[in-house]
Enzyme design. Structure first.
Site, PDB file in Angstrom:
ATOM      1  N   GLU A 124      38.877  34.266  40.425  1.00 51.54           N
ATOM      2  CA  GLU A 124      38.679  33.064  40.660  1.00 51.54           C
ATOM      3  C   GLU A 124      38.387  32.265  39.521  1.00 51.54           C
ATOM      4  O   GLU A 124      38.823  30.972  39.436  1.00 51.54           O
ATOM      5  CB  GLU A 124      37.430  32.861  41.631  1.00 51.54           C
ATOM      6  CG  GLU A 124      37.962  33.633  43.122  1.00 51.54           C
ATOM      7  CD  GLU A 124      36.646  33.412  44.183  1.00 51.54           C
ATOM      8  OE1 GLU A 124      35.636  33.905  43.920  1.00 51.54           O
ATOM      9  OE2 GLU A 124      37.099  32.835  44.981  1.00 51.54           O
ATOM     10  N   GLU A 144      36.830  41.570  48.261  1.00 52.59           N
ATOM     11  CA  GLU A 144      35.966  41.013  49.353  1.00 52.59           C
ATOM     12  C   GLU A 144      36.212  41.646  50.637  1.00 52.59           C
ATOM     13  O   GLU A 144      34.900  41.787  51.127  1.00 52.59           O
ATOM     14  CB  GLU A 144      36.165  39.486  49.342  1.00 52.59           C
ATOM     15  CG  GLU A 144      35.842  38.550  48.236  1.00 52.59           C
ATOM     16  CD  GLU A 144      36.771  38.817  46.908  1.00 52.59           C
ATOM     17  OE1 GLU A 144      37.705  39.474  47.111  1.00 52.59           O
ATOM     18  OE2 GLU A 144      36.586  37.823  45.939  1.00 52.59           O
TER      19      GLU A 144
HETATM   20  C1  1HE Z   1      28.395  45.719  39.108  1.00 50.37           C
HETATM   21  C2  1HE Z   1      29.713  45.154  39.508  1.00 50.37           C
HETATM   22  C3  1HE Z   1      29.555  43.864  40.385  1.00 50.37           C
HETATM   23  C4  1HE Z   1      30.127  46.578  38.297  1.00 50.37           C
HETATM   24  N1  1HE Z   1      28.321  43.661  40.723  1.00 50.37           N
HETATM   25  N2  1HE Z   1      27.248  45.347  39.546  1.00 50.37           N
HETATM   26  N3  1HE Z   1      33.573  42.976  42.953  1.00 50.37           N
HETATM   27  C5  1HE Z   1      33.936  44.232  43.005  1.00 50.37           C
HETATM   28  O1  1HE Z   1      33.931  44.643  44.183  1.00 50.37           O
HETATM   29  C6  1HE Z   1      34.311  45.294  42.029  1.00 50.37           C
HETATM   30  C7  1HE Z   1      33.062  46.064  41.771  1.00 50.37           C
HETATM   31  N4  1HE Z   1      33.229  46.874  40.312  1.00 50.37           N
HETATM   32  C8  1HE Z   1      34.140  48.087  40.168  1.00 50.37           C
HETATM   33  O2  1HE Z   1      34.980  48.274  41.142  1.00 50.37           O
HETATM   34  C9  1HE Z   1      34.020  48.456  38.965  1.00 50.37           C
HETATM   35  O3  1HE Z   1      32.800  48.605  38.283  1.00 50.37           O
HETATM   36  C10 1HE Z   1      35.110  48.152  37.929  1.00 50.37           C
HETATM   37  C11 1HE Z   1      36.532  48.751  38.259  1.00 50.37           C
HETATM   38  C12 1HE Z   1      35.167  46.745  37.541  1.00 50.37           C
HETATM   39  C13 1HE Z   1      34.648  49.018  36.227  1.00 50.37           C
HETATM   40  O4  1HE Z   1      34.470  50.470  36.804  1.00 50.37           O
HETATM   41  P1  1HE Z   1      33.637  51.140  35.564  1.00 50.37           P
HETATM   42  O5  1HE Z   1      33.851  52.696  36.075  1.00 50.37           O
HETATM   43  O6  1HE Z   1      34.054  50.953  34.433  1.00 50.37           O
HETATM   44  O7  1HE Z   1      32.260  50.815  35.738  1.00 50.37           O
HETATM   45  P2  1HE Z   1      31.269  51.030  36.925  1.00 50.37           P
HETATM   46  O8  1HE Z   1      30.539  52.176  36.292  1.00 50.37           O
HETATM   47  O9  1HE Z   1      31.544  51.120  38.073  1.00 50.37           O
HETATM   48  O10 1HE Z   1      30.090  49.965  36.530  1.00 50.37           O
HETATM   49  C14 1HE Z   1      29.039  49.810  35.506  1.00 50.37           C
HETATM   50  C15 1HE Z   1      28.009  49.126  35.774  1.00 50.37           C
HETATM   51  O11 1HE Z   1      28.139  47.821  36.401  1.00 50.37           O
HETATM   52  C16 1HE Z   1      27.230  49.686  37.046  1.00 50.37           C
HETATM   53  O12 1HE Z   1      25.966  49.637  37.126  1.00 50.37           O
HETATM   54  P3  1HE Z   1      24.895  50.557  36.481  1.00 50.37           P
HETATM   55  O13 1HE Z   1      23.325  50.066  36.340  1.00 50.37           O
HETATM   56  O14 1HE Z   1      24.958  51.770  37.487  1.00 50.37           O
HETATM   57  O15 1HE Z   1      25.250  51.053  35.067  1.00 50.37           O
HETATM   58  C17 1HE Z   1      27.823  48.871  38.199  1.00 50.37           C
HETATM   59  O16 1HE Z   1      26.969  48.783  39.343  1.00 50.37           O
HETATM   60  C18 1HE Z   1      27.976  47.415  37.501  1.00 50.37           C
HETATM   61  N5  1HE Z   1      28.721  46.575  38.191  1.00 50.37           N
HETATM   62  N6  1HE Z   1      30.432  45.772  38.944  1.00 50.37           N
HETATM   63  C19 1HE Z   1      27.204  44.004  40.203  1.00 50.37           C
HETATM   64  N7  1HE Z   1      30.534  43.419  40.793  1.00 50.37           N
HETATM   65  C20 1HE Z   1      31.983  33.955  44.830  1.00 50.37           C
HETATM   66  S1  1HE Z   1      32.628  35.032  45.828  1.00 50.37           S
HETATM   67  C21 1HE Z   1      33.311  36.327  44.910  1.00 50.37           C
HETATM   68  C22 1HE Z   1      33.408  37.512  45.638  1.00 50.37           C
HETATM   69  C23 1HE Z   1      33.778  38.716  44.650  1.00 50.37           C
HETATM   70  O17 1HE Z   1      33.732  38.685  43.466  1.00 50.37           O
HETATM   71  S2  1HE Z   1      33.782  40.221  45.356  1.00 50.37           S
HETATM   72  C24 1HE Z   1      34.225  41.345  44.256  1.00 50.37           C
HETATM   73  C25 1HE Z   1      33.095  42.115  43.829  1.00 50.37           C
END
Ligand code: 1HE
Length: 271
Positions: A124, A144
């Site tokens: 977005e 989402e």
């Molecule tokens: C996060 C987020 C996040 C990572 N919010 N903390 N977005 C999603 O559903 C995407 C979610 N994220 C992923 O699928 C993956 O993290 C990735 C593919 C982007 C990257 O994977 P990777 O293996 O490199 O990293 P990771 O181990 O998953 O994440 C590293 C850290 O970032 C980890 O935190 P930690 O404290 O355990 O180290 C994750 O929890 C954190 N992290 N993504 C919070 N999104 C206005 S409305 C919009 C609606 C949306 O955007 S919905 C989409 C949400």
């Protein structure tokens, strides 16, 4: 001297998840929260609004990138995990709208270099900018649906206009992701480059956009999208008025004279 060493700071107070520098008339804004994959928390979204509304007047273009392996993981899910009443949730979405409007209808064209995950709110955000350059590692997702939430940062309008409602539906209903080539073919990006080339391509495009007259860039950013969305008769009238204003600028007069007196570059085939 390498370009980074000539970059200067920009005097706008930003959260530490955003890092801004300038190289001449071009600002470079980085999403700088790679430990959370550049997930967009409230502070970052408000910081984006601050940056784009307080952009110094002599900045003529902005390049937006993400630090680390991914452009952005979208909405910071930890901030929405708790119970929120519907009004609070709607106001939160409106905050994103405000910030992204400041980008889309700001004072300078914004060129984004994408790599790795460009998902949810990250897509977005990219969709609110004017030119998107994808490195081949980029991929697009709208998780989402899987998370039980909905778009809230303008994606229903902007992403749907870029790649079509049918693709957005598919991505949201089935969790399908598009790779960089598929996204490019669908209209998500205007440029597709090899890994590691996104920033330099975006910088070169920013330099070109920055060399236009301010009035033409204003017309492209503010008038063109509205004309394209209005009824044809009003659109054509607005186009005529905007054309008249652009032509009146002193800069335009100089540039037209330069061409007629053979001092300006010709439009030559580039590929
Ligand atoms: C996060 C987020 C996040 C990572 N919010 N903390 N977005 C999603 O559903 C995407 C979610 N994220 C992923 O699928 C993956 O993290 C990735 C593919 C982007 C990257 O994977 P990777 O293996 O490199 O990293 P990771 O181990 O998953 O994440 C590293 C850290 O970032 C980890 O935190 P930690 O404290 O355990 O180290 C994750 O929890 C954190 N992290 N993504 C919070 N999104 C206005 S409305 C919009 C609606 C949306 O955007 S919905 C989409 C949400």
């Amino acid at each position: 001297m390498p370009a980074e060493t000539m970059e200067e700071p920009i005097d706008i107070e930003l959260p530490k998840s955003l890092h801004a520098t300038r190289l001449g008339a071009i600002a470079h804004l980085r999403l700088a929260r790679s430990e959370k994959r550049n997930a967009l928390d409230d502070g970052t979204v408000l910081g984006l609004e601050t940056f784009f509304t307080r952009l110094p007047g002599d900045i003529r273009a902005v390049v937006l990138t993400g630090e680390g392996a991914h452009f952005s993981a979208g909405l910071d899910l930890s901030e929405v995990a708790g119970a929120r009443d519907p009004l609070e949730a709607a106001l939160h979405s409106r905050m994103w709208h405000r910030a992204f409007e400041a980008i889309q209808f700001g004072r300078a064209p914004v060129i984004t270099a994408l790599h790795g995950a460009v998902v949810g709110g990250g897509l977005e955000l990219a969709a609110a900018t004017h030119i998107r350059v994808a490195e081949r590692s980029a991929y697009y997702g709208l998780p989402e649906g899987q998370r039980g939430i909905f778009l809230g940062g303008g994606g229903s309008v902007r992403i749907a206009r870029l790649i079509g409602v049918a693709r957005v539906m598919d991505m949201m209903l089935t969790g399908r992701t598009l790779n960089a080539e598929e996204g490019h073919a669908a209209g998500a990006t205007q440029y597709l480059v090899d890994d590691g080339k996104g920033l330099e391509t975006a910088m070169a495009l920013a330099a070109k956009a920055a060399s236009n007259t301010a009035t033409t860039n204003f017309a492209v950013l503010h008038a063109l999208p509205r004309i394209a969305e209005s009824d044809p008769a009003s659109g054509l009238l607005t186009e005529s008025l905007m054309a008249a204003i652009a032509e009146m600028s002193g800069e335009a007069k100089e540039r037209l004279k330069d061409f007629l007196e053979k001092r300006a570059a010709k439009v030559l085939r580039q590929s």
